[in-house]
Write a protein that holds these residues in place. Structure first.
Motif, PDB file in Angstrom:
ATOM      1  N   GLY A  56       0.839  -1.189   0.000  1.00 27.40           N
ATOM      2  CA  GLY A  56       0.000   0.000   0.000  1.00 27.40           C
ATOM      3  C   GLY A  56       0.869   1.232   0.000  1.00 27.40           C
ATOM      4  N   VAL A  57       0.960   1.884   1.137  1.00 28.08           N
ATOM      5  CA  VAL A  57       1.878   3.009   1.309  1.00 28.08           C
ATOM      6  C   VAL A  57       2.711   2.820   2.577  1.00 28.08           C
ATOM      7  CG1 VAL A  57       0.476   4.660   0.035  1.00 28.08           C
ATOM      8  CG2 VAL A  57       0.052   4.322   2.467  1.00 28.08           C
ATOM      9  N   ALA A  58       2.728   1.598   3.110  1.00 28.21           N
ATOM     10  CA  ALA A  58       3.449   1.366   4.368  1.00 28.21           C
ATOM     11  C   ALA A  58       4.945   1.550   4.194  1.00 28.21           C
ATOM     12  CB  ALA A  58       3.143  -0.031   4.905  1.00 28.21           C
ATOM     13  N   SER A  59       5.471   1.213   3.030  1.00 33.83           N
ATOM     14  CA  SER A  59       6.905   1.334   2.776  1.00 33.83           C
ATOM     15  C   SER A  59       7.101   1.883   1.373  1.00 33.83           C
ATOM     16  CB  SER A  59       7.595  -0.026   2.915  1.00 33.83           C
ATOM     17  OG  SER A  59       8.962   0.067   2.623  1.00 33.83           O
ATOM     18  N   VAL A  60       8.035   2.823   1.250  1.00 35.39           N
ATOM     19  CA  VAL A  60       8.334   3.457  -0.035  1.00 35.39           C
ATOM     20  C   VAL A  60       9.758   3.085  -0.415  1.00 35.39           C
ATOM     21  CG1 VAL A  60       8.552   5.616  -1.300  1.00 35.39           C
ATOM     22  CG2 VAL A  60       6.760   5.354   0.422  1.00 35.39           C
ATOM     23  N   LYS A  61       9.926   2.623  -1.631  1.00 33.62           N
ATOM     24  CA  LYS A  61      11.228   2.228  -2.158  1.00 33.62           C
ATOM     25  C   LYS A  61      11.600   3.188  -3.278  1.00 33.62           C
ATOM     26  CE  LYS A  61      13.671  -1.774  -4.071  1.00 33.62           C
ATOM     27  NZ  LYS A  61      13.517  -3.182  -4.525  1.00 33.62           N
ATOM     28  N   VAL A  62      12.583   4.048  -3.023  1.00 38.42           N
ATOM     29  CA  VAL A  62      13.031   5.041  -4.005  1.00 38.42           C
ATOM     30  C   VAL A  62      14.168   4.431  -4.809  1.00 38.42           C
ATOM     31  CG1 VAL A  62      13.927   7.354  -4.346  1.00 38.42           C
ATOM     32  CG2 VAL A  62      12.388   6.891  -2.423  1.00 38.42           C
ATOM     33  N   THR A  63      13.961   4.306  -6.112  1.00 39.90           N
ATOM     34  CA  THR A  63      14.936   3.635  -6.966  1.00 39.90           C
ATOM     35  C   THR A  63      15.555   4.542  -8.029  1.00 39.90           C
ATOM     36  OG1 THR A  63      13.137   2.910  -8.418  1.00 39.90           O
ATOM     37  CG2 THR A  63      13.815   1.398  -6.667  1.00 39.90           C
TER      38      THR A  63
END
Length: 306
Positions: free
Chosen positions: A45-52
């Protein structure tokens, strides 16, 4: 669901550093900063954000008046091109070169709400001199006043880490191969990393002490019970090192048990070494006896001379 953690790829940090070096080269004031867009994916969902990934955008700011300009058409065109390359990457937020939050950050963050519901803000310190991570992540949240008359927004700090995939880790290692001391051994590298960790811990503790002094008697800040609750949770994890006889007894017993295991292991190893030495001597003696017997049996008889 609120964002709980953020992971940033090393490629993003290198891109921001390159962006800053290209833009700020020239007669720019020291407070000049660069702004860009963060791409990635939201896990759970939005619990964790992975910036790549990331890309730079044209940005101008007047430090005296606080007026800023940001090209939205450029953002839309770049996002469309990146979507053609990798459809899984989406706009998750924006970054600036900091090193700290500024007054206009909330206005810029509201602009990015047109592209994503909860934009992430990453403040990347491109001139970091101390220990610790060069990136801090924030999310804008709304807070209702005590009288319930109005709401105001503030930036909430988010846990952040730098995480790389296997292929990316190899690439970063290749780029930084000239920055490392090739003569330094594994022990030197570990000690250096431990020293940096201790320096980072010391700086964080100094910030905590400074905050507690400012909310104390005669301080200039009001007490934030949420922060004080977090600090109390941290303090509760520390062992009681005062006049605690049970704790001292438990530590002594555990230390004695560990030393007893080490002593028993050394004693067994010594006995085995002695046993191997005795067996070796017995085998050598048997081999020498067997060699002597064979030589005596095979020797020819001597004849008397006339």
């Amino acid at each position: 669901m609120e964002c709980e953690s953020v992971s940033v790829a090393p490629l993003v940090l290198l891109s921001v550093l390159d962006h800053f070096d290209r833009v700020v080269m020239g007669p720019h004031p020291p407070e000049t900063r660069v702004v860009g867009v963060l791409l990635g994916e939201k896990v759970g969902g939005v619990a964790s954000v992975k910036v790549t990934n990331s890309f730079a955008i044209p940005f101008e700011e007047d430090l005296a008046t606080g007026v800023w300009f940001l090209d939205q058409n450029y953002i839309e065109n770049m996002c469309e091109m990146f979507r053609k390359i990798n459809a899984s990457e989406q706009l998750v937020g924006w970054y600036h070169s900091g090193p700290k939050l500024r007054r206009s950050d909330m206005q810029i963050n509201d602009l990015f709400r047109q592209y994503t519901a909860n934009p992430l803000l990453a403040v990347i310190d491109v001139k970091q001199t101390g220990a610790g991570l060069p990136v801090e992540c924030y999310a804008a949240v709304e807070q209702i006043n005590d009288d319930g008359s109005a709401t105001e927004k503030f930036f909430q700090h988010l846990p952040c880490e730098v995480r790389a995939e296997d292929a990316e880790e190899i690439g970063v290692e290749h780029l930084l191969r000239d920055e490392r001391d090739q003569a330094a051994g594994p022990l030197s590298v570990r000690l250096t990393a431990q020293l940096h960790s201790l320096q980072n811990l010391q700086s964080r503790l100094a910030r905590i002490v400074s905050y507690l002094d400012r909310i104390g008697p005669g301080g200039d800040l009001p007490a934030n019970h949420a922060i004080l609750g977090k600090l109390q949770d941290v303090f509760n994890l520390f062992p009681v090192l005062g006049d605690s006889t049970p704790l001292q007894h438990a530590l002594t017993v555990e230390t004695n048990d560990e030393l007893m295991v080490v002593y028993a292991a050394n004693l067994v190893r010594t006995i085995i070494a002695f046993q191997n030495l005795i067996d070796n001597k017995i085998q050598n003696k048997k081999l020498a006896t067997a060699t002597t017997t064979t030589t005596t049996t095979t020797s020819p008889p001597q004849t008397a001379s006339t």
